[in-house]
Design a protein around this motif. Structure first.
Motif, mmCIF file in Angstrom:
data_model
loop_
_atom_site.group_PDB
_atom_site.id
_atom_site.type_symbol
_atom_site.label_atom_id
_atom_site.label_comp_id
_atom_site.label_asym_id
_atom_site.label_seq_id
_atom_site.Cartn_x
_atom_site.Cartn_y
_atom_site.Cartn_z
ATOM 1 N N TYR A 23 0.827 -1.206 0.000
ATOM 2 C CA TYR A 23 0.000 0.000 0.000
ATOM 3 C C TYR A 23 0.867 1.263 0.000
ATOM 4 O O TYR A 23 0.720 2.145 -0.850
ATOM 5 C CB TYR A 23 -0.909 -0.032 1.237
ATOM 6 C CG TYR A 23 -1.711 1.218 1.472
ATOM 7 C CD1 TYR A 23 -2.913 1.412 0.810
ATOM 8 C CD2 TYR A 23 -1.278 2.186 2.372
ATOM 9 C CE1 TYR A 23 -3.666 2.559 1.032
ATOM 10 C CE2 TYR A 23 -2.022 3.326 2.598
ATOM 11 C CZ TYR A 23 -3.218 3.512 1.930
ATOM 12 O OH TYR A 23 -3.949 4.646 2.154
ATOM 13 N N THR A 27 2.155 3.903 -3.173
ATOM 14 C CA THR A 27 1.963 5.351 -3.046
ATOM 15 C C THR A 27 3.248 6.088 -3.405
ATOM 16 O O THR A 27 3.234 7.050 -4.179
ATOM 17 C CB THR A 27 1.511 5.704 -1.609
ATOM 18 O OG1 THR A 27 0.303 4.990 -1.328
ATOM 19 C CG2 THR A 27 1.286 7.184 -1.447
ATOM 20 N N TYR A 28 4.368 5.635 -2.864
ATOM 21 C CA TYR A 28 5.662 6.256 -3.194
ATOM 22 C C TYR A 28 5.993 6.054 -4.672
ATOM 23 O O TYR A 28 6.445 6.969 -5.350
ATOM 24 C CB TYR A 28 6.779 5.688 -2.315
ATOM 25 C CG TYR A 28 6.850 6.294 -0.933
ATOM 26 C CD1 TYR A 28 7.739 7.328 -0.662
ATOM 27 C CD2 TYR A 28 6.043 5.832 0.095
ATOM 28 C CE1 TYR A 28 7.819 7.883 0.610
ATOM 29 C CE2 TYR A 28 6.119 6.387 1.366
ATOM 30 C CZ TYR A 28 7.001 7.405 1.614
ATOM 31 O OH TYR A 28 7.074 7.960 2.861
ATOM 32 N N LYS A 30 3.988 5.688 -7.199
ATOM 33 C CA LYS A 30 3.116 6.531 -8.034
ATOM 34 C C LYS A 30 3.642 7.961 -8.096
ATOM 35 O O LYS A 30 3.696 8.571 -9.165
ATOM 36 C CB LYS A 30 1.701 6.489 -7.464
ATOM 37 C CG LYS A 30 0.669 7.227 -8.282
ATOM 38 C CD LYS A 30 -0.706 7.039 -7.661
ATOM 39 C CE LYS A 30 -1.761 7.775 -8.447
ATOM 40 N NZ LYS A 30 -3.102 7.586 -7.848
ATOM 41 N N VAL A 117 5.160 12.964 0.077
ATOM 42 C CA VAL A 117 4.508 11.729 0.520
ATOM 43 C C VAL A 117 4.776 11.507 2.001
ATOM 44 O O VAL A 117 3.871 11.130 2.759
ATOM 45 C CB VAL A 117 4.976 10.507 -0.306
ATOM 46 C CG1 VAL A 117 4.394 9.221 0.250
ATOM 47 C CG2 VAL A 117 4.586 10.663 -1.753
#
Length: 150
Positions: A23, A27-28, A30, A117
């Motif tokens: 998860y 995120t990183y 992306k 982030v």
């Protein structure tokens, strides 16, 4: 009759860790994709920028990765000219990874994205909770297992 199925989802440390890692890692990934890096590549470039040249073995140790996987992760970075990987002058069996000026430039472009982030995660999760999480995850690395031992 076969064994009784058990629900491993809740107590399974491995599954819980991998779900969270996928998860947060996605995120990183992306965010860093806009500068052509994945999160693991960002970490490798960052470690090389801090430590200077490193053997593949020592770089794998600080990233907590097996040597073969590290060598595979370095290949696209080398193809793009972000790192060099050459035999060591001291020990021809060892290979030395070094960040290039292009690698430093790419890292500089990625840092504000990474910081964003980090900030968003800590705002959502809590800065103190995130610090405790990093400490707990760091402690996992000292539980006595040797997953990459020859």
């Amino acid at each position: 009759m076969g064994p009784t199925p058990t629900n491993l989802d809740d107590p399974c440390n491995n599954l819980a860790l991998r779900k969270a890692a996928r998860y947060l890692g996605a995120t990183y990934d992306k965010v860093l994709a806009s500068v052509g890096l994945r999160a693991t590549q960002f970490s490798i470039l960052h470690k090389l920028s801090v430590h200077g040249e490193m053997t593949i073995t020592s770089l794998a140790e600080v990233i907590a990765m097996d040597r073969t996987t590290m060598a595979s992760n370095l290949k696209p970075l080398a193809r793009e000219g972000l790192v060099t990987v050459e035999p060591s002058a001291a020990d021809r069996r060892a290979r030395i990874a070094t960040i290039t000026p292009e690698g430093l430039s790419r890292l500089d472009a990625a840092l504000p994205l990474w910081r964003d982030v980090q900030t968003r995660f800590e705002e959502s999760f809590g800065a103190e909770e995130a610090a405790r999480l990093r400490a707990s995850l760091g402690a996992v690395l000292h539980t006595g297992f040797q997953p990459w031992a020859e």
